[in-house]
Enzyme design. Structure first.
Site, PDB file in Angstrom:
ATOM      1  N   TYR A  40       2.268   1.961   5.292  1.00 30.30           N
ATOM      2  CA  TYR A  40       1.733   1.450   6.029  1.00 30.30           C
ATOM      3  C   TYR A  40       1.899  -0.221   6.737  1.00 30.30           C
ATOM      4  O   TYR A  40       2.351  -0.850   5.650  1.00 30.30           O
ATOM      5  CB  TYR A  40      -0.435   0.771   5.232  1.00 30.30           C
ATOM      6  CG  TYR A  40      -0.668   2.117   4.441  1.00 30.30           C
ATOM      7  CD1 TYR A  40      -2.012   2.401   5.401  1.00 30.30           C
ATOM      8  CD2 TYR A  40      -0.498   2.751   3.717  1.00 30.30           C
ATOM      9  CE1 TYR A  40      -2.270   4.238   4.934  1.00 30.30           C
ATOM     10  CE2 TYR A  40      -1.438   4.056   3.165  1.00 30.30           C
ATOM     11  CZ  TYR A  40      -2.191   4.466   4.258  1.00 30.30           C
ATOM     12  OH  TYR A  40      -2.442   5.916   3.622  1.00 30.30           O
ATOM     13  N   GLU A  69     -12.053  10.834   0.572  1.00 27.62           N
ATOM     14  CA  GLU A  69     -11.475   9.716  -0.524  1.00 27.62           C
ATOM     15  C   GLU A  69     -13.682   8.727  -1.520  1.00 27.62           C
ATOM     16  O   GLU A  69     -13.366   7.758  -1.993  1.00 27.62           O
ATOM     17  CB  GLU A  69     -11.251   8.117  -0.440  1.00 27.62           C
ATOM     18  CG  GLU A  69     -10.937   7.470   1.312  1.00 27.62           C
ATOM     19  CD  GLU A  69     -10.666   6.767   1.349  1.00 27.62           C
ATOM     20  OE1 GLU A  69      -9.602   6.159   0.766  1.00 27.62           O
ATOM     21  OE2 GLU A  69     -10.462   6.325   2.978  1.00 27.62           O
ATOM     22  N   ASP A 110       3.451  38.568   4.646  1.00 28.39           N
ATOM     23  CA  ASP A 110       1.779  37.976   5.811  1.00 28.39           C
ATOM     24  C   ASP A 110       1.395  37.019   6.469  1.00 28.39           C
ATOM     25  O   ASP A 110       2.870  36.135   6.054  1.00 28.39           O
ATOM     26  CB  ASP A 110       0.540  37.752   4.556  1.00 28.39           C
ATOM     27  CG  ASP A 110       0.972  36.864   3.080  1.00 28.39           C
ATOM     28  OD1 ASP A 110       2.041  36.528   3.388  1.00 28.39           O
ATOM     29  OD2 ASP A 110      -0.185  36.960   2.371  1.00 28.39           O
ATOM     30  N   LYS A 125       9.422  -4.637  12.304  1.00 27.75           N
ATOM     31  CA  LYS A 125      10.343  -4.074  11.313  1.00 27.75           C
ATOM     32  C   LYS A 125      10.314  -2.572  10.918  1.00 27.75           C
ATOM     33  O   LYS A 125      11.408  -2.447  10.859  1.00 27.75           O
ATOM     34  CB  LYS A 125      10.405  -4.730   9.874  1.00 27.75           C
ATOM     35  CG  LYS A 125      11.347  -5.821   9.528  1.00 27.75           C
ATOM     36  CD  LYS A 125      11.241  -6.460   8.222  1.00 27.75           C
ATOM     37  CE  LYS A 125      11.568  -7.967   7.575  1.00 27.75           C
ATOM     38  NZ  LYS A 125      11.702  -7.976   6.170  1.00 27.75           N
ATOM     39  N   ASP A 177      -9.776   4.644  -3.935  1.00 24.97           N
ATOM     40  CA  ASP A 177     -11.384   4.698  -3.663  1.00 24.97           C
ATOM     41  C   ASP A 177     -11.868   5.756  -4.265  1.00 24.97           C
ATOM     42  O   ASP A 177     -13.258   5.297  -4.574  1.00 24.97           O
ATOM     43  CB  ASP A 177     -11.595   4.523  -2.242  1.00 24.97           C
ATOM     44  CG  ASP A 177     -11.106   3.279  -0.866  1.00 24.97           C
ATOM     45  OD1 ASP A 177     -11.378   2.141  -2.030  1.00 24.97           O
ATOM     46  OD2 ASP A 177      -9.989   2.950  -0.153  1.00 24.97           O
ATOM     47  N   ILE A 179       3.133   2.180   0.330  1.00 24.55           N
ATOM     48  CA  ILE A 179       3.291   0.675   0.750  1.00 24.55           C
ATOM     49  C   ILE A 179       4.212  -0.512   0.696  1.00 24.55           C
ATOM     50  O   ILE A 179       3.688  -1.511   1.095  1.00 24.55           O
ATOM     51  CB  ILE A 179       2.119   0.365  -0.559  1.00 24.55           C
ATOM     52  CG1 ILE A 179       2.618   0.851  -2.400  1.00 24.55           C
ATOM     53  CG2 ILE A 179       0.812   1.249  -0.223  1.00 24.55           C
ATOM     54  CD1 ILE A 179       2.034  -0.345  -3.573  1.00 24.55           C
ATOM     55  N   HIS A 180       5.869   0.305   0.547  1.00 26.02           N
ATOM     56  CA  HIS A 180       5.949  -0.729   0.222  1.00 26.02           C
ATOM     57  C   HIS A 180       7.885   0.193   1.390  1.00 26.02           C
ATOM     58  O   HIS A 180       7.911   1.237   1.351  1.00 26.02           O
ATOM     59  CB  HIS A 180       6.988  -1.432  -0.946  1.00 26.02           C
ATOM     60  CG  HIS A 180       7.786  -2.710  -0.701  1.00 26.02           C
ATOM     61  ND1 HIS A 180       9.141  -1.905  -0.686  1.00 26.02           N
ATOM     62  CD2 HIS A 180       7.372  -3.635  -1.307  1.00 26.02           C
ATOM     63  CE1 HIS A 180      10.033  -3.373  -1.118  1.00 26.02           C
ATOM     64  NE2 HIS A 180       8.250  -4.525  -0.869  1.00 26.02           N
ATOM     65  N   ARG A 191      -4.167   2.799  11.848  1.00 22.32           N
ATOM     66  CA  ARG A 191      -5.292   3.290  10.737  1.00 22.32           C
ATOM     67  C   ARG A 191      -6.382   2.162  10.689  1.00 22.32           C
ATOM     68  O   ARG A 191      -6.718   1.435  10.908  1.00 22.32           O
ATOM     69  CB  ARG A 191      -4.780   3.259   9.188  1.00 22.32           C
ATOM     70  CG  ARG A 191      -6.414   3.296   8.429  1.00 22.32           C
ATOM     71  CD  ARG A 191      -5.900   3.305   6.869  1.00 22.32           C
ATOM     72  NE  ARG A 191      -5.718   2.181   6.557  1.00 22.32           N
ATOM     73  CZ  ARG A 191      -5.625   2.288   5.175  1.00 22.32           C
ATOM     74  NH1 ARG A 191      -6.144   3.067   4.540  1.00 22.32           N
ATOM     75  NH2 ARG A 191      -5.175   1.026   4.578  1.00 22.32           N
TER      76      ARG A 191
END
Lengths: 319, 319, 319
Positions: free
Chosen positions: A26, A145, A294, A37, A180, A246-247, A84
């Site tokens: 994100y 969520e 299969d 960046k 959430d 997140i980072h 998003r």
């Protein structure tokens, strides 16, 4: 019957031009510095965020900035670049779609949080019909969520598949929005997340049944690489194909963890090779390493090789 | 859309006058001494039992005693006082309902064991229509305790909600009847109950999706407070809101364990306050502590504050 | 209502002449030496394999050998003797059924791998109608081994039950095909199989709801008796009634592990005795060891005693 299925389904996946999403990171849609960046990051998938990453009084700024930046990013993007939006029930989603998806450069993917009912999917299909131009189509990542989303999961997946046949989106992934989800059912996770195991594994099962990627929960402690690695491997073993990030310092560990092992790659490549040789003989069924093969297993092998090839193409040196 | 939902759903919960059921304690309906002790117990919910707690040749005595005692208990009850009838398939339930629910003092709640199909709910709705007076309504607690009940769980919850719209009951809770469940599928629990994790977590999910309380299994070793506490906390982390209790000395530990932590209360109160302030501005969506807030999260916060307020009201000193 | 149910359902199970399948062992249909050894094995159930145990160029040989060997085995068999055909999607299944099920000696059981949809069951019902003679009926063991199969599990069980009413098969068991399942969803099991717990426990629940045996995954390390025992006990605690076996040295441990304990047998026999005495009184409901007794619990007790009796009958000395 076997060969017909192969032709109809496996190669359809190929045509879609498989995009790996081992890490889904994100980036706040209102933060120009962070957006700039992105280009330097070796990340499979970036979500320009209009939702939780953006304060309420910055939503309009974020929409404008995202639309503007997509012009720079999309033409040379080696990653999957998505937006998003806010959830449909927030009342903000329509404006997000109108702004961010009508510019000169469409993002590759729309990430739709808090999908709870088939009505939500019909709503978004309708908005996309009005917003995208004829012939345009966008990938759709669906967030699961809440308890309601989980009890409607079968219907959500089925409706997504059927709307995609005539509509302007292609569902590619389910995301497990665990925070959430916990808040909505009053659950509290411990380190091994055993408290939400039912939901976490149910999501994988439905994703795989509908040939979608399954993207695991965020690991919130971004300064704990060992904990992150352990949770990645756990998700991978359950069948997850990627993880929310997140980072930037989580990207490397996540993408490495969600690469199939050498053994798995060899198994998958060997299976596809055997299938090709086998097709030449014109016979129906075939076996590989002692097992009758299969369709679900063929698909899984195809997914693995698609992942490897797409990673190689994008990043010939490091991966 | 968001505000309309809030108005329709959240405040509806308030009107219902939330009753906590952190501990749900059984008292044999044929045991006058134990029934007379109820008044001295600080327990959220008492079930006067016609079912497992009463021998077959005492059923009729129990019905009479319960009906008689309700006259004393109900007018001054600070607790939720219910009657657990026998299962519908036992053939005893009709008489239980006729006796215990037609006296001058209706219990607050009907506890219905071994609900397996929507037919069971229709049957009980029908009996209540014939037994209760116009305008009377009773809470309904539904026991899920067999494989069949679990495969019909979605239909059971949906039918309960829809029958409550016009009928004389209000579904409030699902109970996980783990011992009968184990007996019916041939399972054996170890201390961590990992053998029945699927069922235990599925029940929470459906309870929460239908805004019902989720009441966890009995801890049978009533002389082991540490084991009890540990199982309470485990259930709480999964999202359970309460637990069945078979001995008065379990009440304290259970009710303490199922109180939200100070952090959680502050989070919930802060969220409701923020929402109230936000409503004054007339805007649609809002964020709290960095997250876009959605309905399931609002409901969960409301449930927490309702619990706190109802516990305070009932027991201003100790809780 | 209770007694009527007992009469209709419990005794129906008796009529079926319960066959235990604590161990289900595979024997390659093309391996005459191994087939000839079956007679010396104390195993509940043998599957003469046309599928994974037989190379593609040996399928026709296997069909012929199986059909031939059934003439010797069936007339004196103390075990359940079945044939595992190839999956329907392989294109080989029709020929397997035609060859192996039209000889002079019908196997007791048809083992059908990779059932994914109700269409598969209708297909097999149709083939059996055409192949078996009037009045013949065969047991059916259904393999659940892909994500799609799990999301269709309810429909599969319901359709199997309804097709059996008029058709030529009787569904007896669900098998958890964990290796194909893992391959199809990209999962990797560790020793405790926690990664696939959702699927493993979901299968038990549906099996029991439809009164079917639940047969657990293969323990692949056939030289590790302790690991095998531990996994047997784990499955048993979840409610599984048996396990797949790939080597004769696994039979003993598996069959011992899946015997109910003395306590359980006493409980079950006591319950059935109490029910019989109770029926003589003509009353409806009854209690046993302090619990109201319901149908699922009666069925479970009946299953336990059926198992004990059938094992005794088959093997009066060793078991």
């Amino acid at each position: 019957m076997f060969k017909k299925l192969i032709n109809n389904q496996i190669f359809q996946v190929s045509v879609r031009n498989y995009k790996p999403r081992r890490a889904l990171m994100y980036v706040p849609g209102s933060d120009e510095r962070k957006i700039d960046k992105i280009r330097s990051l070796q990340v499979d998938c970036v979500a320009l965020d209009c939702e939780d990453g953006v304060a309420l009084n910055k939503k309009e700024d974020a929409r404008k900035l995202i639309t503007e930046k997509l012009k720079d990013i999309i033409p040379t993007a080696r990653n999957d670049v998505g937006v998003r939006v806010n959830s449909i029930d927030s009342g903000l989603c329509e404006e997000d779609i109108k702004s961010c998806l009508s510019g000169s450069h469409l993002p590759h993917t729309l990430l739709l949080p808090k999908v709870e009912t088939t009505e939500h999917l019909k709503w978004v299909a309708d908005k996309l019909n009005n917003t995208l131009e004829t012939g345009q189509k966008i990938n759709l990542i669906i967030y699961i969520e809440s308890a309601i989303a989980f009890i409607n999961l079968h219907d959500i997946c089925k409706t997504a598949a059927s709307l995609s046949e005539t509509g302007k989106f292609t569902p590619t992934s389910l995301v497990f929005g665990s925070d959430d989800f916990c808040a909505s059912i009053g659950a509290t996770r411990t380190e091994n997340s055993n408290e939400i195991l039912y939901a976490r594994q149910k999501l994988v099962l439905y994703a795989k049944a509908f040939n979608l990627q399954a993207i695991d929960m965020v690991y919130i402690k971004y300064k704990d690489p060992d904990g992150l690695k352990s949770q990645c491997e756990e998700g991978m073993r359950m069948g997850y194909t990627g993880k929310q990030v997140i980072h930037p310092n989580q990207i490397g560990i996540v993408q490495e963890s969600f690469m199939p092992s050498i053994d798995t790659i060899e198994w998958a490549q060997g299976l596809l090779d055997a299938f090709e040789r086998h097709q030449a003989t014109g016979k129906g069924a075939f076996t590989y390493r002692g097992s009758m093969i299969d369709m679900p297993t063929m698909k899984q092998a195809k997914n693995i090789i698609d992942l490897i090839q797409s990673v190689k193409k994008k990043d010939p040196v490091n991966n």
